[in-house]
Design a protein around this motif. Structure first.
Motif, PDB file in Angstrom:
ATOM      1  N   HIS A  20       0.791  -1.304   0.038  1.00  0.00           N
ATOM      2  CA  HIS A  20       0.160  -0.160   0.084  1.00  0.00           C
ATOM      3  C   HIS A  20       0.768   1.322  -0.009  1.00  0.00           C
ATOM      4  CE1 HIS A  20      -3.450   2.709   0.840  1.00  0.00           C
ATOM      5  NE2 HIS A  20      -2.611   3.246   2.194  1.00  0.00           N
ATOM      6  N   GLN A  21       0.680   2.258  -0.740  1.00  0.00           N
ATOM      7  CA  GLN A  21       1.353   3.330  -1.077  1.00  0.00           C
ATOM      8  C   GLN A  21       2.803   3.270  -1.796  1.00  0.00           C
ATOM      9  OE1 GLN A  21       1.182   6.318   1.847  1.00  0.00           O
ATOM     10  NE2 GLN A  21      -0.993   6.009   2.373  1.00  0.00           N
ATOM     11  N   SER A  23       5.599   2.346  -4.648  1.00  0.00           N
ATOM     12  CA  SER A  23       5.786   2.702  -5.935  1.00  0.00           C
ATOM     13  C   SER A  23       7.126   2.388  -6.560  1.00  0.00           C
ATOM     14  CB  SER A  23       5.499   4.071  -6.334  1.00  0.00           C
ATOM     15  OG  SER A  23       6.283   5.035  -5.797  1.00  0.00           O
ATOM     16  N   GLY A  33       0.670   3.239  -7.286  1.00  0.00           N
ATOM     17  CA  GLY A  33       2.068   2.896  -7.449  1.00  0.00           C
ATOM     18  C   GLY A  33       2.908   2.533  -8.505  1.00  0.00           C
ATOM     19  N   THR A  52      -0.687  10.967   1.491  1.00  0.00           N
ATOM     20  CA  THR A  52      -1.031   9.804   2.129  1.00  0.00           C
ATOM     21  C   THR A  52      -2.469   9.338   1.952  1.00  0.00           C
ATOM     22  OG1 THR A  52       0.644  10.319   3.916  1.00  0.00           O
ATOM     23  CG2 THR A  52      -1.063   8.915   4.351  1.00  0.00           C
ATOM     24  N   TYR A  53      -2.625   8.183   1.730  1.00  0.00           N
ATOM     25  CA  TYR A  53      -4.082   7.825   1.452  1.00  0.00           C
ATOM     26  C   TYR A  53      -4.171   6.368   2.058  1.00  0.00           C
ATOM     27  CZ  TYR A  53      -1.737   5.397  -2.354  1.00  0.00           C
ATOM     28  OH  TYR A  53      -1.074   4.641  -3.174  1.00  0.00           O
TER      29      TYR A  53
END
Length: 143
Positions: A20-21, A23, A33, A52-53
């Protein structure tokens, strides 16, 4: 932007674990990503960062952030019928929710994307995926 080059670069991400997040090719990424990493490979510095998510950002009223970012930085195409290998496809899982998943069309009825259970994979663009297409975009210089 040459579609064959985009497809080749995307294929090099296959097998990258889900993060998650993330890349980073080979290290970890989510679907956004993957696109961010491809952007850096194609153009260098990203035009903006998503900040940020949370995994449930769309369900929490995140708006159409993904579609709006694609509109700002890529060329909107009229639909999946106008898509070519290398183009970005954005998906909406439920009609009432914002679009929140994306992948790269690679031809042969397939696309490359990242998801939690499998990392970066190639999947068939079957009717269940096709009905969820919310937008199709070409890379700058592609169409």
């Amino acid at each position: 932007m040459d579609g064959a080059r985009v497809v080749s670069l995307a294929q090099a991400w296959l097998g990258t674990p889900y993060r998650h997040q993330g890349s980073e090719k080979g290290v970890g990424c989510d679907c956004l990503g993957l696109v961010r990493g491809l952007w850096r490979e194609l153009y260098g510095e990203e035009p903006e960062t998503p900040g940020t998510y949370r995994p449930d950002w769309a369900e929490r009223g995140g708006g159409e952030r993904l579609l709006q970012a694609a509109e700002r930085h890529m060329m909107h195409l009229p639909g999946i019928g106008a898509a070519a290998p290398g183009d970005l496809i954005i998906f909406r899982f439920r009609p009432q929710l914002p679009a929140k998943h994306c992948g790269i069309l690679v031809g042969g009825g397939r696309f490359i994307h990242a998801y939690e259970q499998a990392g970066v994979v190639s999947s068939a663009l079957v009717p269940a995926w096709r009905k969820r297409v919310a937008g199709v975009f070409g890379w700058v210089g592609r169409h």
